[in-house]
Design a protein around this motif. Structure first.
Motif, mmCIF file in Angstrom:
data_model
loop_
_atom_site.group_PDB
_atom_site.id
_atom_site.type_symbol
_atom_site.label_atom_id
_atom_site.label_comp_id
_atom_site.label_asym_id
_atom_site.label_seq_id
_atom_site.Cartn_x
_atom_site.Cartn_y
_atom_site.Cartn_z
ATOM 1 N N ILE A 188 -2.330 -1.406 -20.928
ATOM 2 C CA ILE A 188 -2.696 -2.169 -19.490
ATOM 3 C C ILE A 188 -2.947 -1.209 -18.441
ATOM 4 N N ALA A 189 -3.940 -1.207 -17.650
ATOM 5 C CA ALA A 189 -4.143 -0.536 -16.472
ATOM 6 C C ALA A 189 -3.541 -1.156 -15.311
ATOM 7 N N VAL A 190 -3.104 -0.700 -14.378
ATOM 8 C CA VAL A 190 -2.624 -1.207 -13.093
ATOM 9 C C VAL A 190 -3.156 -0.888 -11.856
ATOM 10 N N VAL A 191 -3.861 -1.870 -11.195
ATOM 11 C CA VAL A 191 -4.504 -1.757 -9.909
ATOM 12 C C VAL A 191 -3.632 -2.256 -8.860
ATOM 13 N N ILE A 192 -3.504 -1.471 -7.486
ATOM 14 C CA ILE A 192 -2.636 -1.995 -6.582
ATOM 15 C C ILE A 192 -3.354 -2.580 -5.432
ATOM 16 N N ASP A 193 -3.023 -3.739 -4.855
ATOM 17 C CA ASP A 193 -3.721 -4.279 -3.704
ATOM 18 C C ASP A 193 -3.008 -3.829 -2.427
ATOM 19 N N VAL A 194 -3.814 -3.132 -1.593
ATOM 20 C CA VAL A 194 -3.447 -2.447 -0.501
ATOM 21 C C VAL A 194 -4.122 -3.351 0.579
ATOM 22 N N VAL A 195 -3.140 -3.109 1.792
ATOM 23 C CA VAL A 195 -3.825 -3.753 3.006
ATOM 24 C C VAL A 195 -3.845 -2.893 3.972
ATOM 25 N N TYR A 196 -5.194 -2.572 4.522
ATOM 26 C CA TYR A 196 -5.682 -1.595 5.569
ATOM 27 C C TYR A 196 -6.548 -2.207 6.714
ATOM 28 N N ASN A 197 -6.382 -3.623 6.634
ATOM 29 C CA ASN A 197 -7.171 -4.346 7.910
ATOM 30 C C ASN A 197 -6.201 -4.481 9.064
ATOM 31 N N HIS A 198 -4.873 -4.460 8.493
ATOM 32 C CA HIS A 198 -3.750 -4.793 9.614
ATOM 33 C C HIS A 198 -2.580 -4.193 9.070
ATOM 34 N N PHE A 199 -1.569 -3.911 10.004
ATOM 35 C CA PHE A 199 -0.184 -3.498 9.501
ATOM 36 C C PHE A 199 0.858 -4.689 10.074
ATOM 37 N N GLY A 200 1.858 -4.795 9.370
ATOM 38 C CA GLY A 200 2.747 -5.608 9.743
ATOM 39 C C GLY A 200 2.189 -7.401 9.838
ATOM 40 N N PRO A 201 2.500 -8.045 10.979
ATOM 41 C CA PRO A 201 2.989 -7.566 12.244
ATOM 42 C C PRO A 201 4.346 -7.293 12.695
ATOM 43 N N SER A 202 5.271 -7.976 11.587
ATOM 44 C CA SER A 202 6.633 -7.958 11.727
ATOM 45 C C SER A 202 7.340 -6.727 11.384
ATOM 46 N N ASP A 203 8.760 -6.082 11.708
ATOM 47 C CA ASP A 203 9.413 -5.251 11.243
ATOM 48 C C ASP A 203 8.622 -3.889 11.221
ATOM 49 N N LEU A 204 7.896 -3.673 12.360
ATOM 50 C CA LEU A 204 6.860 -2.646 12.309
ATOM 51 C C LEU A 204 7.067 -1.393 13.122
ATOM 52 N N ASP A 205 7.711 -0.396 12.583
ATOM 53 C CA ASP A 205 8.261 0.651 13.263
ATOM 54 C C ASP A 205 7.141 1.663 13.775
ATOM 55 N N LEU A 206 5.826 1.207 13.248
ATOM 56 C CA LEU A 206 4.741 2.086 13.547
ATOM 57 C C LEU A 206 4.409 1.526 15.042
ATOM 58 N N TRP A 207 4.686 0.431 15.489
ATOM 59 C CA TRP A 207 4.236 -0.078 16.735
ATOM 60 C C TRP A 207 4.736 0.644 17.905
ATOM 61 N N GLN A 208 3.949 1.109 18.561
ATOM 62 C CA GLN A 208 4.411 2.084 19.809
ATOM 63 C C GLN A 208 5.155 3.180 19.418
ATOM 64 N N PHE A 209 5.045 3.993 18.074
ATOM 65 C CA PHE A 209 5.906 4.859 17.460
ATOM 66 C C PHE A 209 6.650 5.701 18.137
ATOM 67 N N ASP A 210 5.761 6.388 19.141
ATOM 68 C CA ASP A 210 6.246 7.479 20.099
ATOM 69 C C ASP A 210 6.527 7.232 21.639
#
Length: 593
Positions: free
Chosen positions: A203-225
């Motif tokens: 059985i092959a495994v395909v991963i569903d990825v989300v690149y149209n947005h991140f988060g929006p909660s628990d998001l350390d990327l937000w205003q990262f620096d």
């Protein structure tokens, strides 16, 4: 400074023989340090040095895999502690990063996924697929069901998103840490074990990825620096009107080189580090456009998708990339467009669901069914994934097909017959068929991330599971008698609206054990001695009767059998024969010689 640091330009945490190399992109930071268990979270112990591109690096001899860490960042008078954007593992979505282990034994895994024309996909949500009754599901618990899926005939699992999200219960389309594996599911080592064991079961495994947005909660990327404009998201996001998505102002900045590389590296991580066999991109419409408006395009989103998909095809032949776009856009699978291998097909799921859910036969149309069967992108039947149920189609105000027809706990005859008729259309039409978990045993109601699969239904509706098994065997030509169902060609040669009967000829190269004739009846009542054309003379053997009693008490058991096509012209063919077909059912014929 340790000389090991000078040679590293890798972002994230990279274990080496004498320690761990750390790197992070923080162009607006004035100071960065690595803090963690190895230095008692003391920001003075392991400061980072900056390069000309805004990347910060440090090498820590005392650090080891399995230890917790973060980056300490100062921007002016403000100080932050951030989880590494590229952490492969976190304690939880608001916890800390964990230095990844590199000692997993793949045991010579060299799996090759099936070709696209021989794929049957099973959409799986780890959190609800198999649980022990004490919380969310896990990769380990899902492994227990791999023999079942193998025996059913499934050869591709499409995992709903497994990147770390807020909390333990989620569909997964709110990734807080795109590189980290959801801790509630078992983390990175358990994902590797799941994929290794899936491969062992073919059985092959395909991963569903989300690149149209991140988060929006628990998001350390937000205003990262610490930097942002217009009070938007900072370095990883658009900081203007392009930031807006249906899920928050968190669209990644596809035009910024470092963000493009971040997403590209994430895509390649699933294939390189986890041996995934492909990716499914969530809602690409919001990668290529701001608001779903075709006139409001984001050119950088298309070019990023093209870059990722082209490199996957060139570097990993046989791996698949799937788009969920649902706008019937041929450019999504075109070489000059987004370059996906295939895409979910709205031209199939919406009309077929509608036709099988309708209450009144008079409102059903086999012409609509014919159009759904024959649609394709760029003249390639396998550039589309066809289905009657997916996570989107069975939630947000919609339910499983059986519950749309009959909302009771035990679906009635119409719900069973018409839902399985939809499966018959799916498995015999040109395209890549996909099931939603539990569909094969009439999973009811709607998809809910807090409502696990009820596996008792698998036993209760074992006869329906057998039908799905039999259809998959024919779809994949496992018995060597229905090669046409793996082919490109389809000819809907018989269309009769009054009894709602449709017949089609499928073939790969044509000939014995290749040519397949499929007949559907989308209405109540039996059609006896009903004549249809056949492309070749001689005996045509009945390979499947979708009304057979062996599939359960809901089926009427209308008798059909092998037949001989005689020289009576019909339906544009020189040969024809008469059939008996029951209500809401399907017959599949092919020849031995």
């Amino acid at each position: 400074m340790n000389t090991s640091m000078i040679a590293t330009t890798q972002l994230g945490a990279a274990p080496q023989e004498d320690g761990v190399a750390f790197g992070v992109w923080a162009p607006h930071a004035d100071e960065v340090a690595v803090i963690g268990e190895f230095n008692h979270w003391d920001r003075t112990k392991n400061p980072c040095e900056r390069d000309e591109n805004g990347n910060w690096f440090a090498f820590v001899n005392e650090a080891n895999p399995g230890q917790a860490y973060k980056f300490w960042i100062r921007n002016g008078e403000r100080e932050f502690q951030r989880i590494d954007p590229r952490a492969r593992e976190v304690s939880n979505s608001v916890g800390h990063g964990i230095i990844g282990r590199t000692d997993f034994d793949w045991e010579n895994d060299s799996f090759t996924p099936p070709p696209m024309n021989e794929m049957v996909i099973y959409e799986m949500h780890i959190g609800t697929f198999n649980t022990d009754g004490n919380g969310v599901g896990s990769f380990g618990l899902a492994i227990e069901k791999l023999p079942y899926l193998r025996d059913l005939g499934i050869n591709v699992i499409e995992l709903m998103p497994i990147a770390e999200f807020a909390g333990d219960y989620s569909w997964g389309y709110n990734p807080a840490h795109p590189f980290a594996i959801e801790s509630a599911y078992g983390g990175p080592m358990e994902l590797k074990r799941f994929i290794r064991e899936a491969h062992r079961h073919g059985i092959a495994v395909v991963i569903d990825v989300v690149y149209n947005h991140f988060g929006p909660s628990d998001l350390d990327l937000w205003q990262f620096d610490g930097w942002s404009e217009n009070n938007k998201g900072g370095i990883y996001f658009y900081n203007d009107w392009r930031s807006a998505t249906p899920w928050g102002d968190t669209r990644p900045d596809y035009g910024r080189g470092e963000v493009r590389q971040f997403i590209y590296d994430n895509a390649m991580m699933w294939i390189e580090e986890y041996h995934a066999d492909g990716l499914r991109f969530d809602m690409t419409l919001y990668i290529r456009s701001v608001d779903g408006n075709e006139d409001n395009m984001i050119a950088e989103g298309i070019s990023l998708s093209h870059w990722i998909n082209q490199d996957i095809q060139e570097r990993f032949p046989g791996k698949i990339s799937i788009a969920e776009d649902l706008r019937n856009n041929h450019l999504m699978t075109a070489d000059g467009g987004a370059c996906f291998s295939t895409q979910w097909d709205a031209n199939f799921v919406h009309p077929i669901r509608d036709q099988i859910i309708k209450i009144d036969d008079a409102h059903r149309s086999v012409d609509v069914v014919r159009n759904a069967i024959c649609f394709r992108f760029n003249s390639d039947a396998f550039e589309r994934v066809i289905y009657t149920e997916s996570h989107d189609e069975v939630a947000n105000g919609k339910q499983r097909v059986v519950s749309e027809i009959d909302p009771s706990d035990e679906p009635n005859r119409y719900a069973v017959k018409r839902s399985t008729l939809g499966a018959c259309v799916m498995f015999t039409s040109p395209g890549i068929p996909m099931l939603m978990q539990g569909q094969e045993f009439l999973r009811d109601k709607w998809f809910n991330d807090g409502r696990p699969i009820d596996w008792s239904r698998c036993e209760k509706y074992a006869s329906v599971v057998q039908m799905y098994h039999d259809l998959i065997q024919l779809r994949l030509n496992r018995r060597g008698i229905t090669a046409g169902l793996t082919g490109q060609h389809v000819n809907v040669f018989h269309l009769n609206e009054e009894p709602n009967i449709l017949a089609m000829h499928r073939c790969k190269e044509s000939g014995p054990k290749d040519d397949v004739v499929v007949v559907f009846k989308f209405s109540e009542g039996t059609a006896d001695d009903y004549r249809i054309g056949f492309p070749k003379p001689g005996e045509w053997k009945l390979r499947f009767n979708g009304d057979a009693k062996v599939y359960g008490d809901a089926f009427d058991g209308i008798q059909s059998d092998h037949l001989t096509a005689e020289a009576v012209p019909h339906d544009g063919f020189e040969f024809s024969a008469t059939i008996n077909i029951g209500a809401y059912s399907c017959l599949i014929f092919s020849q031995d010689a």
